[in-house]
Design a protein around this motif. Structure first.
Motif, mmCIF file in Angstrom:
data_model
loop_
_atom_site.group_PDB
_atom_site.id
_atom_site.type_symbol
_atom_site.label_atom_id
_atom_site.label_comp_id
_atom_site.label_asym_id
_atom_site.label_seq_id
_atom_site.Cartn_x
_atom_site.Cartn_y
_atom_site.Cartn_z
ATOM 1 N N ALA A 134 2.121 10.914 -1.933
ATOM 2 C CA ALA A 134 0.686 10.674 -1.702
ATOM 3 C C ALA A 134 0.436 9.309 -1.065
ATOM 4 O O ALA A 134 -0.701 8.999 -0.698
ATOM 5 N N ALA A 135 1.485 8.488 -0.944
ATOM 6 C CA ALA A 135 1.281 7.084 -0.562
ATOM 7 C C ALA A 135 0.602 6.922 0.801
ATOM 8 O O ALA A 135 0.833 7.691 1.726
ATOM 9 N N LEU A 136 -0.263 5.887 0.883
ATOM 10 C CA LEU A 136 -0.897 5.509 2.157
ATOM 11 C C LEU A 136 -0.435 4.099 2.506
ATOM 12 O O LEU A 136 0.026 3.360 1.625
ATOM 13 N N LYS A 137 -0.593 3.704 3.783
ATOM 14 C CA LYS A 137 -0.200 2.353 4.182
ATOM 15 C C LYS A 137 -1.176 1.343 3.602
ATOM 16 O O LYS A 137 -2.384 1.620 3.529
ATOM 17 N N CYS A 138 -0.654 0.190 3.233
ATOM 18 C CA CYS A 138 -1.527 -0.869 2.729
ATOM 19 C C CYS A 138 -2.559 -1.221 3.807
ATOM 20 O O CYS A 138 -2.231 -1.246 5.004
ATOM 21 N N PHE A 139 -3.822 -1.466 3.371
ATOM 22 C CA PHE A 139 -4.881 -1.759 4.332
ATOM 23 C C PHE A 139 -4.706 -3.146 4.956
ATOM 24 O O PHE A 139 -5.314 -3.450 5.970
ATOM 25 N N ASP A 140 -3.893 -3.999 4.331
ATOM 26 C CA ASP A 140 -3.621 -5.314 4.914
ATOM 27 C C ASP A 140 -2.535 -5.138 5.984
ATOM 28 O O ASP A 140 -1.388 -4.787 5.652
ATOM 29 N N THR A 141 -2.906 -5.388 7.250
ATOM 30 C CA THR A 141 -1.965 -5.093 8.340
ATOM 31 C C THR A 141 -0.740 -6.012 8.315
ATOM 32 O O THR A 141 0.265 -5.732 8.954
ATOM 33 N N ASN A 142 -0.805 -7.098 7.537
ATOM 34 C CA ASN A 142 0.373 -7.977 7.438
ATOM 35 C C ASN A 142 1.342 -7.515 6.358
ATOM 36 O O ASN A 142 2.387 -8.123 6.151
ATOM 37 N N CYS A 143 0.940 -6.489 5.639
ATOM 38 C CA CYS A 143 1.780 -6.036 4.519
ATOM 39 C C CYS A 143 2.381 -4.675 4.872
ATOM 40 O O CYS A 143 1.704 -3.815 5.430
ATOM 41 N N SER A 144 3.649 -4.459 4.518
ATOM 42 C CA SER A 144 4.276 -3.170 4.837
ATOM 43 C C SER A 144 4.348 -2.269 3.599
ATOM 44 O O SER A 144 5.077 -1.279 3.580
ATOM 45 N N GLY A 145 3.581 -2.634 2.565
ATOM 46 C CA GLY A 145 3.658 -1.875 1.302
ATOM 47 C C GLY A 145 2.882 -0.565 1.319
ATOM 48 O O GLY A 145 2.221 -0.218 2.291
ATOM 49 N N SER A 149 -9.846 7.299 -9.291
ATOM 50 C CA SER A 149 -9.184 6.007 -9.516
ATOM 51 C C SER A 149 -9.128 5.165 -8.242
ATOM 52 O O SER A 149 -8.969 5.702 -7.140
ATOM 53 N N ALA A 150 -9.208 3.831 -8.397
ATOM 54 C CA ALA A 150 -8.909 2.930 -7.274
ATOM 55 C C ALA A 150 -7.405 2.998 -7.010
ATOM 56 O O ALA A 150 -6.641 3.444 -7.869
ATOM 57 N N TRP A 151 -6.992 2.568 -5.805
ATOM 58 C CA TRP A 151 -5.570 2.553 -5.459
ATOM 59 C C TRP A 151 -5.108 1.105 -5.331
ATOM 60 O O TRP A 151 -5.917 0.211 -5.105
ATOM 61 N N ARG A 152 -3.790 0.890 -5.492
ATOM 62 C CA ARG A 152 -3.284 -0.484 -5.389
ATOM 63 C C ARG A 152 -1.994 -0.497 -4.580
ATOM 64 O O ARG A 152 -1.189 0.435 -4.662
ATOM 65 N N CYS A 153 -1.829 -1.597 -3.787
ATOM 66 C CA CYS A 153 -0.588 -1.725 -3.014
ATOM 67 C C CYS A 153 0.532 -2.183 -3.955
ATOM 68 O O CYS A 153 0.374 -3.164 -4.698
ATOM 69 N N TYR A 189 3.468 7.664 12.241
ATOM 70 C CA TYR A 189 3.802 6.520 11.384
ATOM 71 C C TYR A 189 2.841 5.349 11.537
ATOM 72 O O TYR A 189 2.852 4.421 10.741
ATOM 73 N N LYS A 190 2.040 5.405 12.593
ATOM 74 C CA LYS A 190 1.062 4.324 12.748
ATOM 75 C C LYS A 190 0.072 4.359 11.591
ATOM 76 O O LYS A 190 -0.521 3.370 11.234
ATOM 77 N N TYR A 191 -0.172 5.560 11.094
ATOM 78 C CA TYR A 191 -1.238 5.715 10.110
ATOM 79 C C TYR A 191 -0.733 5.886 8.669
ATOM 80 O O TYR A 191 -1.419 5.531 7.734
ATOM 81 N N ILE A 192 0.411 6.504 8.523
ATOM 82 C CA ILE A 192 0.861 6.807 7.153
ATOM 83 C C ILE A 192 2.351 6.510 6.972
ATOM 84 O O ILE A 192 3.122 6.566 7.929
ATOM 85 N N PRO A 193 2.754 6.245 5.734
ATOM 86 C CA PRO A 193 4.182 5.998 5.510
ATOM 87 C C PRO A 193 4.985 7.278 5.726
ATOM 88 O O PRO A 193 4.453 8.383 5.580
ATOM 89 N N LYS A 194 6.279 7.112 6.008
ATOM 90 C CA LYS A 194 7.164 8.250 6.279
ATOM 91 C C LYS A 194 7.246 9.236 5.115
ATOM 92 O O LYS A 194 7.635 10.377 5.290
#
Ligand SMILES: C[S@@+](CC[C@H](N)C(=O)[O-])C[C@H]1O[C@@H](n2cnc3c(N)ncnc32)[C@H](O)[C@@H]1O
Length: 494
Positions: free
Chosen positions: A288-299, A311-315, A358-363
């Motif tokens: 279900a994971a999404l890319k972190c909204f902070d573009t400097n973070c790869s989490g 629920s809120a989500w967290r990186c 991959y620009k939008y979502i993790p692999k």
């Protein structure tokens, strides 16, 4: 309300109809802590063991309004030959189907009703949607009793098709009541029936009463498949200890938790709380994971409370907290992006997979995994990208997608499911194509080619939706094949 003993007797009689010699099963019906009744192992059951063979009380077209329509007898969807019966308005594809006993029974019921408009003005989609419930009216008394013993959904949205049907026909209140009850039972219990591999047929559902007693788990301990007689075969996919509940899965095995839970809530009206749903990472698969909204973070972002749909989500890397509303917005934008793809066009899918997704979502995201599966099923198999037409990089892509998806399936602990069997079949086919192109590599690849086709065969044999050349491939490329080397790869030229 039937007692558990009465229900067990009806179930035994039902199973006896198709397996008269088998009086003994390693399970019983009991009340379940998670909801109503369930099936429970009475003895230890081994992985791969047959639990039972079920057959439908009724079957018919699925009920969605967007389901593509076809012949109401055989399911064929060839629009050129479809016509409507002038007595009942049901869609048929041939005079043979029109003369069948199935159609005779359907036609007697529908044409016996007094219609308020002429039959050609009644929507064929509506008639198709109502066909499975209509067929319950003709069941013999003992089967009606078993049908009525099954759980029925009670929310008002179930049964709307019968209200619509009533606008066209003068149904008695008893008929309306029975049809509505049948819809509520079908909506709670029906299984989609698989079609033969590669065939495009109308999507059908069947009411399999014993399978209907299995509760859901997102990592089920059984699998099911259909044989040519439309029987549903239920087998253990892992060892099941005596006393343990026997589960099936009502949702997609590779969907992420929020998607599975929402689907189960909308269609079966419960919020699943199984172990997989409780673990935000889903055993490290991050579906279900999404890319972190902070573009400097790869989490990766995951829900903080997986059992809370808002629920809120967290990186997991930088700790950024994202409100649920932002997550929903991203998910619906991704849904639209995927919806705009032409899934029939393999080149477009491949390009999107390689360059954009991959620009939008993790692999690891379920959308990527779904795209991977679509590419696996198509590369080498469909016109325009048959085996001999695949480039080296496409062949390598197919192989690596099979391996990657097999890792996800194993991490989830899904056992020998149909999905694993199919992935092994496609991996074997990619390896065999490589060995055909580079004969010097055959000795190196032989052990894996043999092992993957053998495992795939053991998982998929007897399954109507397994590849039709499964057995032939095993004969030619499986362990102990006595075919001359030069003949082994001819099956790839089909
Ligand atoms: C096909 S029926 C399963 C048999 C049902 N328990 C019975 O007594 O007939 C599906 C219904 O069982 C219940 N159910 C199945 N799996 C469940 C689960 N994991 N958690 C909660 N309820 C579940 C829900 O009410 C669901 O709509």
């Amino acid at each position: 309300m039937l007692s558990m003993d009465q229900l067990s007797l009806l179930v035994q009689d039902h199973l006896h109809d198709i397996q008269p010699a088998r009086h003994y099963h390693k399970w019983t019906i009991k009340s379940s802590d998670i909801g109503g009744r369930g099936l429970f192992a009475t003895e230890d059951i081994k992985a791969g063991e047959l639990l039972f063979v079920d057959h439908p009380l009724v079957y018919g077209p699925r009920s969605g309004t967007t389901i593509q329509q076809g012949c109401t007898v055989c399911g064929k969807m060839d629009i050129d030959t479809l016509f409507r019966c002038n007595k009942c308005g049901l869609l048929l594809c041939s005079h043979q189907c029109q003369k069948s006993n199935t159609h005779y029974d359907d036609c007697i019921v529908i044409s016996g009703w007094c219609s308020k408009v002429s039959i050609e003005n009644i929507s064929d989609t509506l008639l198709s949607r109502c066909l499975a419930p209509i067929r319950t009216l003709s069941l013999p008394e003992d089967q009606q009793e078993l049908l009525r013993a099954l759980q029925a959904h009670t929310l008002p949205q179930h049964g709307s098709e019968i209200k619509e049907l009533k606008e066209y026909f003068d149904l008695s209140s008893e008929e309306e009541h029975l049809l509505t009850l049948a819809v509520c039972i079908l909506d709670a219990n029906a299984f989609q029936i698989a079609v033969p591999y590669g065939r495009k047929e109308m999507s059908m559902r069947g009411l399999f009463p014993v399978s209907s007693l299995m509760n859901h788990n997102c990592v089920p301990n059984t699998k099911y498949y259909f044989n040519k007689e439309c029987h549903m075969i239920i087998k253990a996919v892992k060892p099941i200890a005596a006393g343990t509940e026997i589960f099936t899965c009502y949702s997609g095995l590779l969907w992420g938790t929020p998607a599975r839970r929402l689907h189960l809530f909308k269609t079966k009206h419960f919020w699943c709380k199984c172990e997989r749903c409780t673990d935000a990472t889903e055993r490290g698969t991050f579906l279900a994971a999404l890319k972190c909204f902070d573009t400097n973070c790869s989490g990766s972002l995951l829900p903080i409370e997986p059992l809370n749909p808002t629920s809120a989500w967290r990186c997991l890397t930088c700790g950024l907290r994202v409100p649920n509303s932002n997550i929903s917005a991203i998910q619906s934008a991704l849904g639209s992006l995927i919806g705009s793809l032409n899934f029939e066009n393999v080149a477009e899918l491949e390009k999107f997979y390689m360059n954009r997704v991959y620009k939008y979502i993790p692999k690891t995201n379920q959308i990527v995994v779904d795209l991977q599966c679509r590419l696996i099923w198509e590369l080498g198999e469909v016109d325009g990208c048959r085996w001999h037409e695949l480039s080296e990089s496409q062949l390598a892509l197919k192989e690596s997608l099979c391996r990657g998806t097999l890792v996800t399936v194993a991490a989830l602990g899904l056992g020998d499911t149909h999905l694993r069997g199919l992935l092994l079949y496609h991996l074997h086919a990619a390896l065999a194509e490589r060995a055909r192109r580079f004969p010097d590599l055959y000795e190196e690849l032989k052990a894996e080619i043999e092992c993957t086709i053998e495992q795939s065969y053991n998982i998929l044999k007897g399954d109507i939706s397994s590849p039709p050349d499964l057995e032939l491939r095993r004969q030619y490329l499986g362990p102990g094949s006595d075919k001359p080397h030069e003949e082994r790869f001819f099956i790839l030229d089909k």
